[in-house]
Design an enzyme around this catalytic site. Structure first.
Site, short mmCIF file in Angstrom:
data_model
loop_
_atom_site.label_atom_id
_atom_site.label_comp_id
_atom_site.label_asym_id
_atom_site.label_seq_id
_atom_site.Cartn_x
_atom_site.Cartn_y
_atom_site.Cartn_z
N ARG A 36 0.82 -1.22 0.00
CA ARG A 36 0.00 0.00 0.00
C ARG A 36 0.85 1.27 0.00
O ARG A 36 0.49 2.27 0.62
CB ARG A 36 -0.95 0.04 1.22
N ARG A 40 -3.58 6.35 0.80
CA ARG A 40 -4.15 7.56 1.38
C ARG A 40 -3.26 8.28 2.39
O ARG A 40 -3.56 9.39 2.79
CB ARG A 40 -5.50 7.24 2.03
N ARG A 49 -7.23 11.31 -5.90
CA ARG A 49 -8.40 10.44 -5.81
C ARG A 49 -9.68 11.20 -5.48
O ARG A 49 -10.78 10.66 -5.66
CB ARG A 49 -8.15 9.36 -4.73
N ASP A 85 -6.63 -3.08 -7.75
CA ASP A 85 -7.18 -3.73 -6.57
C ASP A 85 -7.41 -5.20 -6.88
O ASP A 85 -7.58 -5.58 -8.05
CB ASP A 85 -8.51 -3.09 -6.14
N TYR A 163 -14.42 -12.69 -0.35
CA TYR A 163 -15.10 -11.41 -0.64
C TYR A 163 -16.38 -11.64 -1.44
O TYR A 163 -17.39 -10.97 -1.23
CB TYR A 163 -14.18 -10.47 -1.44
#
Ligand code: 1CP
Length: 366
Positions: A36, A40, A49, A85, A163
């Site tokens: 990552r 963010r 973003r 992703d 998921y």
């Protein structure tokens, strides 16, 4: 272009420390990157973003390229990972996935019962459904100008299955695990479908310019050793075998990394599963990980991401101890999982610098 079978003319690689470490070769310093690292915690990431849909961003090669390059402008990382992703695969198989602010990825219609497998595309043309990722990789490989290698990635079958059934993040994964215990055959059918798509997807990433591949089994930790051996490991092995065999036919060898988070019970097996590198989370002691993998693979990891909340001097000490534990050969420094959005970029820089400084020192005093 790569899809015509004609290799792209990419800029020459200037820093091969990461690729050498994957292969267990000596390097002038221990290479380092962060899971990552495009994320963010960087203000420029949040700005890029802002107001844009997450998966729209994933479908824009220009945006993915920019987000991949951002961390490299700040820190001397030894590798880049393409911005994308793991959930683009369920999308390619026909499922709707949305990124809901404050909640994370959400499937409005998750799989409920084995009959729902009929709703998935039986055959996925990865060039058609995931060509946007390949374009992002090719563009980024050019724009990176050979500074560092570019890593492609995928979610592993069990993690993606969980998921698709849970419909989003989960702490217990009980809906997905219910399938393993109640519908083992349908579970294997789904895992097989995912494996087939993943193999084509990874080969497509290499053809597009990926120089290493990481397989994220992020939900290994909710399985026990018996379930892991039945529902995760065989598929992880199959992926590496098939990708490696295919690449060999065209004389290529691309390092593959497997990261089974919290799956320490599977460490011996993972080190004998055709992967070059085993990624580790922070719950494993470096020395015991080395002993248990017996020099068969390179290791990657495993500083607790939360150690980045420590003052810089403390980060430096933690890194030094980690390097002494793993040794400098066949080792890629990383965190035990991804960076969190509230982390201070300065401390990320301190982490990278500590890896380079301490490892150079250790290598010069051998
Ligand atoms: O808008 C945003 O920034 C949302 C946050 C975010 C980001 C930056 C998500 C949502 N995905 C990503 C990018 C991403 N995802 C990368 C990019 C490159 C990099 O690492 O720098 C990678 C490698 C992933 C892979 C990924 N997505 C994993 C495997 C790694 C891991 O964390 O274990 C997983 C499990 C996901 C699913 C996912 N995507 C996003 C979130 C918040 C989650 C986790 C959801 C959950 O289980 O609760």
């Amino acid at each position: 272009s790569a899809s015509n079978g004609i290799p792209e003319d990419f800029p020459a690689l200037k820093n091969d420390a990461f690729l050498c470490a994957c292969r267990g070769q000596e390097t002038p310093h221990v290479p380092v990157w962060c899971m990552r690292q495009a994320g963010r915690y960087l203000p420029e990431f949040r700005e890029s973003r802002a107001g844009k849909d997450f998966f729209e961003t994933c479908r824009s090669p220009e945006a993915c390229c920019e987000l991949t390059l951002q961390p490299l402008r700040r820190f001397p990382f030894d590798a880049a990972i393409i911005f994308s992703d793991i959930l683009v695969i369920p999308q390619a198989m026909g499922m709707d996935v949305q990124m809901v602010a404050g909640k994370g990825p959400t499937f409005p219609e998750p799989l409920k019962e084995p009959e729902d497998l009929l709703l998935l595309k039986p055959k996925v043309d990865v060039n058609k459904e995931l060509g946007y990722v390949f374009k992002a990789i090719t563009l980024t490989r050019h724009r990176i100008e050979g500074k560092v290698p570019l890593i492609g990635f995928t979610g592993a079958p069990w993690t993606l299955m969980s998921y698709m059934i849970e419909g989003g993040g989960s702490t217990t994964h009980s809906k997905a695990k219910r399938w393993l215990y109640r519908h083992p055959e349908a579970s294997h059918q789904l895992l097989r479908m995912l494996t087939d798509v993943i193999v084509d997807y990874l080969l497509g990433q290499v053809a597009a310019g990926a120089q290493a591949l990481q397989v994220f089994e992020s939900h290994a930790g909710c399985l026990g050793p018996v379930e892991f051996k039945e529902f995760s490991l065989p598929y992880l092995r199959d992926i590496a075998r098939k990708v490696k065999d295919q690449l060999k036919e065209s004389g290529q060898d691309v390092p593959m990394i497997v990261f089974a988070k919290d799956g320490h019970y599977g460490l011996e097996d993972l080190s004998q599963s055709h992967y070059d590198v085993v990624g580790l989370d922070w719950t494993i002691d470096p020395r015991s990980a080395r002993e248990r993998t017996g020099g068969k693979v390179s290791l990657q990891g495993n500083m607790d991401p939360c150690a980045l909340y420590a003052p810089k001097e403390r980060i430096s000490e933690i890194v030094k101890r980690m390097l002494e534990g793993f040794g400098t050969r066949g080792y890629i420094a990383n965190l035990g999982h991804g960076l969190y959005p509230d982390m201070d970029p300065e401390n990320v820089g301190a982490f990278v610098e500590a890896v380079h400084t301490h490892s150079r020192h250790l290598l010069n005093h051998k």
